[in-house]
Scaffold this active site. Sequence first.
Site, mmCIF file in Angstrom:
data_model
loop_
_atom_site.group_PDB
_atom_site.id
_atom_site.type_symbol
_atom_site.label_atom_id
_atom_site.label_comp_id
_atom_site.label_asym_id
_atom_site.label_seq_id
_atom_site.Cartn_x
_atom_site.Cartn_y
_atom_site.Cartn_z
ATOM 1 N N GLU A 126 -11.209 32.456 21.363
ATOM 2 C CA GLU A 126 -10.814 31.019 21.019
ATOM 3 C C GLU A 126 -12.001 30.209 21.605
ATOM 4 O O GLU A 126 -12.231 30.232 22.878
ATOM 5 C CB GLU A 126 -9.413 30.588 21.379
ATOM 6 C CG GLU A 126 -9.092 29.122 21.188
ATOM 7 C CD GLU A 126 -7.869 28.931 21.631
ATOM 8 O OE1 GLU A 126 -7.066 29.531 21.943
ATOM 9 O OE2 GLU A 126 -7.591 27.441 21.609
ATOM 10 N N ASP B 133 -12.696 26.285 22.021
ATOM 11 C CA ASP B 133 -12.085 25.050 21.781
ATOM 12 C C ASP B 133 -13.204 24.022 21.579
ATOM 13 O O ASP B 133 -13.924 23.705 22.810
ATOM 14 C CB ASP B 133 -10.939 24.556 22.602
ATOM 15 C CG ASP B 133 -9.677 25.330 22.619
ATOM 16 O OD1 ASP B 133 -9.379 25.928 21.599
ATOM 17 O OD2 ASP B 133 -9.045 25.696 24.071
ATOM 18 N N HIS C 110 -12.467 30.581 25.709
ATOM 19 C CA HIS C 110 -11.487 31.298 26.138
ATOM 20 C C HIS C 110 -11.924 32.629 25.755
ATOM 21 O O HIS C 110 -11.452 33.028 24.664
ATOM 22 C CB HIS C 110 -10.094 31.035 25.555
ATOM 23 C CG HIS C 110 -9.617 29.651 26.056
ATOM 24 N ND1 HIS C 110 -8.554 29.551 26.975
ATOM 25 C CD2 HIS C 110 -9.593 28.423 25.436
ATOM 26 C CE1 HIS C 110 -8.192 28.313 27.122
ATOM 27 N NE2 HIS C 110 -8.734 27.575 26.065
#
Length: 456
Positions: free
Chosen positions: A229, A231, A245
């Site tokens: 992920e 962000d 991540h």
Amino acid sequence: MYKQVVTALSFASLVFGQQVGTVTAETHPSLPIEVCTAPGSCTKESTTAVLDANWRWAHVTDGYTNCYTGSEWNATACPDGKTCAANCAIDGAEYEKTYGISTPEAGALRLNFITKNDNGANVGSRVYLMASESKYRMFNLLNKEFTMDVDVSNLPCGLNGAVYFSEMDEDGGMSRFEGNKAGAKYGTGYCDAQCPKDIKFINGEANVEGWGGSDGNSGTGNVGTCCAEMDIWEANLDATAYTPHPCSVTEQTKCEGVDCGDGDDRYAGVCDKDGCDFNSFRLGNQDFYGPAKTVDTSKPFTLVTQFHTADGTDTGALQSIKRFYVQDGTVIPNSETVVEGVDATNEITDEFCAQQKTAFGDNNYFKTQGGLAAMGKSLEKMVLVLSIWDDHAVSMNWLDSNFPTDADPTAPGVARGRCDPEAGLPETVEAAHPDAYVVYSNIKVGAIDSTYAASA
Ligand SMILES: *[C@@H]1O[C@H](CO)[C@@H](O)[C@H](O)[C@H]1NC(C)=O
């Protein structure tokens, strides 16, 4: 995100499934984006948005009977995950009426926090960008930049307007998992680096086993759904962070046990749940972001996120993630770090991450999971996620207040924003700010420095 997203639904009657229901037609709201090769040289793409499957009404395929009520599965329709997926259908969504999702102008998406509707109230939402009726719009972000306008002026402490990329399947998992007949058209196949277990259907099966309600309107099962992920934007009026991540899994992957990284297994799971965050406030500049600050959050602005590779090609190793803001025609570089033990910088590199983790006493699981190089491999095939949520786990304190809450707020890395730690309690923020909302608009992707400009 730092902590698990809890899908906060208050529908007493809302249920979930993986066949396709026909009660409501599914019509994806239009959300066009632009793809740029040079400043002023952009082409429009007719993309749309789709609501995540977890929010949808579902019912037994041949009727209106619920498969799930409150926080419990219907044991008749759902004796086990496979049978449940075969028996239950998810249906189309009335985006604005039921979920408070609207497109106030071309290229803009508004997500309301709380929407009163016939079933009670909906809390928060999560949508994905689609390239076609049945496929997510895939992004390769290496050696590219991603740009959008955000309006967080009606998004107070304790809320999170989040824009990020997850390494989901293009078809929502329909071809890999035979139990999934709904696919991307109905927003299936979610995953993120928190390996969320509050997802009702994972890999075409219901998450029935071990399911327990956490607070009456959601729950968690034995399995989670993990993937890398990135962000881009986790923010409200008073705080913001951007955070890679990485994970050791290279596509959406179901987890069980230690692999999910829950509790004491946090630094043994397949994903880096902490990530390497750049939060200007946490990194020593408390006057950069907020109302009347350098980036004035009381009005809209543009944010630019660049993914630079070591060799300047679209296939090179990810070396740094840079952030710029543009407001009132002025380009504002990201704030510089002011933290003992961290070299002054305004971008995310592996070196910055190592220094920040040491300075703040954090485990560098980001490095263990492969750091920026691993994140970069995932960035080649990402799905865009846009959401608004409140935090049933830790009240969003990791973003906008002091965290851990019991730590000395003057200790390095503990203070992340000005917000009162109590402000983000779900019952508090839901009662105090039901009218909160966020607007995302003018999404662009393209070559470095092609999607934004200063203006006179
Ligand atoms: C559970 O589903 C069955 C059909 O599979 C239905 O007959 C029954 O009424 C449902 N129970 C509840 C509590 O909704």
